[in-house]
Design an enzyme around this catalytic site. Structure first.
Site, mmCIF file in Angstrom:
data_model
loop_
_atom_site.group_PDB
_atom_site.id
_atom_site.type_symbol
_atom_site.label_atom_id
_atom_site.label_comp_id
_atom_site.label_asym_id
_atom_site.label_seq_id
_atom_site.Cartn_x
_atom_site.Cartn_y
_atom_site.Cartn_z
ATOM 1 C CG ASP B 250 44.018 36.895 40.704
ATOM 2 O OD1 ASP B 250 43.536 37.864 40.080
ATOM 3 O OD2 ASP B 250 43.329 36.047 41.288
ATOM 4 C CG HIS B 340 38.931 31.999 35.558
ATOM 5 N ND1 HIS B 340 37.765 32.327 36.223
ATOM 6 C CD2 HIS B 340 39.723 33.104 35.605
ATOM 7 C CE1 HIS B 340 37.859 33.576 36.660
ATOM 8 N NE2 HIS B 340 39.029 34.064 36.297
#
Lengths: 214, 430
Positions: B250, B340
């Site tokens: 992330d 995403h």
């Protein structure tokens, strides 16, 4: 009310004094605020700018750091700071004055009868040896403001002036902070007392002057 | 050098009197922004170095090494590391993220007005200046918890409510308001908005907890806690990638140092009191780990558009590879239309956001195995220009929405860094 003993009336207060739970701790000795590159409002030396240059006599050797005053609505409160003597001869702090208080006193903490810590006025003031420093801290030696009539709010500043034996003076600007420790109420001359009251409200119904400090 | 897993970022200094060592080492993979902050003339740019061992004691590096060889473990390499407080920008934004964070929002007590806001900011300025150097605050009830500073940062922002209470609503930028509603939102009022924000981060959770408490004590009588959100990630010295609790790498795509002026810092086109500041959008995103874990690894990679293990885009081999959104295989996009990273992707610096996310893992509700997710903290010069379009694309097309739910949302104006002798918010209430 000069020179009488003011006793701590709560065991907790005595304990906090005995344990030396002061506001500043030893870190200030090795990490003087203002010595580092990063300082901001209120964190530099508490002595007013320029005052050192103008000060004469003992005040010229006096340096105040980390000065703060406990927030209070009215009544009494205390000032806490580190007073350093940068000179080569002793300095003798005798008294203090402030626009917010008609009367200020020097207080010390001593071991009273029975082993309890007791507060008492020290009219003679404090002597700081050459090169030494003295910490005025919550639960220890401190300077008291009596009869404060206007609210002293956290996040503002209070000015007071330290006066030395030779008549020289040093202006100080202190940050006002909320402080929840050392909430004890001191009852002059009493051997027993009521429990502590939050804040600085004098204990109702007691004769004589009731004092408390941060 | 070899005794440290990774060099600390270059925007730091040691505590006064501590041992400092000029670092010529390359920054770690996670410290890209630290280099930027130093090079861009950010706070403390001239004070390059990092703590070695217990720099509080002033022990020289050689002495630390000697102690270490004799079996006395040196402190963590970041323990004595100080992140400067004074500067054009507040710390804790371009600062490489610390392991622990607490975001706390307070609401001003009605009636305290501009004077109350000023009194709060004056105290927080003083507190932050001291705490970031490992020095107890004035009247500190627990002075022993102030050091070692452990890369502590305190970052202060204002919500619209603070300006309203201060009678300064006319000086609020248009974006200082709740974000527009997104279709995926399931917002809970308990995580929404707030008048004043402190983002407090440190490598050491004890140092962090003490700093948060000190700030809250200073707020006594002026403001009260509205919400508090705690998060964690890897320590700055880790050479492993930041991962969220879905297992994904992330925070890979970030503005580079040269892009911060365009993407993060508010310039001359913003309100005068915010020049050098930025905005924070904090989204509390709940993850449904139970259903996510039911997916096979290949499906997870299709959802995100990256490999789970390496974080590399499906069109590349390593995390830092730029995703090739146009690549096809057998006539189909390699990175799926619903992935995403396809919807999060932006191309210009002015669109980029600085992501500083933290994981949360709280007490599960009855019948659930997890109450986990991400505190998605995004810094950008203008949320309406940068954050909102990206979130609208994600809300419309990102398959990840099946497993993630925004349950909290708040927008804050992050004040510029204070100069010497100034308080935070000097140009607004000083």
């Amino acid at each position: 009310m000069s020179n009488h003993t003011i006793r701590a009336v709560t065991a907790l207060a005595a304990l906090s004094v005995a344990l030396g739970l002061g506001a500043c701790g030893t870190t200030t000795a090795t990490n003087p605020v203002g010595a580092a590159a990063s300082t901001a409002a209120g964190t530099a030396a508490s002595t007013a700018p320029g005052s050192a240059a103008k000060a004469t006599g003992q005040a010229a050797s006096a340096q105040v750091a980390d000065a703060w005053v406990k927030a209070v609505d009215t009544g009494m409160t205390g000032a806490f700071f580190v007073l350093k003597n940068t000179g080569s001869t002793p300095i003798h702090l005798l008294s203090a004055s402030s626009p917010i208080s008609p009367m200020m006193q020097m207080h010390e903490t001593v071991m009273g009868t029975g082993g309890a810590m007791a507060m008492q006025e020290k009219p003679g003031g404090f002597t700081i040896p050459a090169g030494g420093s003295h910490e005025f801290k919550a639960g220890g030696d401190h300077v008291m403001f009596m009869g404060v009539s206007t609210a002293v709010k956290s996040g503002t500043t209070v000015t007071f002036t330290l006066a030395f034996e030779d008549g020289s003076t040093l202006p100080v600007t202190a940050e006002v902070r909320t402080f929840t420790g050392a909430k004890e109420t001191y009852v002059p001359g009493a051997t027993t007392g009521t429990n502590s009251m939050p804040g600085m409200t004098p204990t109702p119904g007691t004769s004589g002057t009731t004092a408390s400090h941060g | 050098m070899a005794r440290h897993p990774a060099p600390l970022p270059l925007d730091e200094q040691t505590v006064p009197g501590g041992a400092a060592e000029a670092s010529s080492a390359a920054p770690s993979r996670r410290s890209f922004l630290g280099v930027g902050a130093a090079l861009a003339g950010g706070a403390g740019a001239g004070l390059v170095g990092y703590g070695l061992g217990n720099s509080q004691t002033g022990v020289a590096p050689s002495a630390v090494a000697a102690a270490s060889s004799e079996g006395a473990a040196p402190d963590a390499p970041w323990a004595g590391s100080v992140i400067p407080f004074i500067g054009a920008h507040q710390a804790g934004i371009s600062t490489p993220p610390q392991a622990h964070a607490t975001f706390v929002a307070l609401n001003l007590t009605p009636g305290v007005g501009q004077d109350g806001l000023r009194r709060l900011l004056r105290q927080w300025t003083n507190d932050a200046s001291r705490l970031q150097r490992g020095i107890p605050v004035l009247g500190d009830p627990q002075p022993d918890l102030a050091s070692p500073p452990s890369r502590l940062t305190i970052t202060v922002g204002l919500g619209r409510g603070a300006l309203v209470e201060a009678g300064l609503a006319d000086r609020a930028p248009g974006w200082l308001a709740p974000l527009p509603a997104f279709s995926v939102d399931r917002l809970e009022p308990r995580w929404a908005d707030g008048d004043v924000l402190a983002q407090v981060c440190a490598e050491d959770p004890i140092i962090l907890a003490h700093a948060v408490r000190a700030l809250l004590l200073s707020a006594t009588g002026i403001a009260a806690v509205h919400w508090m959100q705690r998060g964690f990630r890897r320590p700055v010295t880790s050479t492993s990638a930041m991962r969220n609790l879905m297992g994904q790498v992330d925070g890979t795509v970030q503005p580079v140092a040269a892009e911060l002026e365009q993407s993060v810092w508010i310039g001359a086109d913003g309100p005068d009191w915010l020049r050098g500041g930025t905005s924070l959008v904090l989204r509390r995103i709940r993850m449904d780990l139970d259903t996510w874990d039911a997916l096979d690894p290949q499906a997870k990679e299709q959802v995100i558009g990256r490999r789970m293990t390496s974080g590399a885009p499906l069109t590349g081999t390593k995390e830092t590879d730029v995703p090739d959104l146009a690549a096809t295989r057998d006539g189909l996009p390699v990175i799926p239309e619903f992935a995403h990273i396809r919807h999060a992707a932006v191309t210009t610096a002015g669109q980029k956001i600085l992501r500083r996310p933290y994981n949360f893992d709280d007490t599960p509700a009855a019948g659930s195995s997890a109450e986990a997710g991400l505190l998605f903290a995004a810094f950008q010069a203008d949320p309406v220009r940068q954050f909102v379009p990206m979130q609208q694309r994600l809300a419309a097309g990102d398959l990840l929405n099946f497993w993630t739910t925004p349950i909290g949302s708040a927008v804050f104006a992050i004040l510029p860094g204070p100069a010497e002798g100034e308080i935070l918010g000097q140009a607004l209430v000083g």
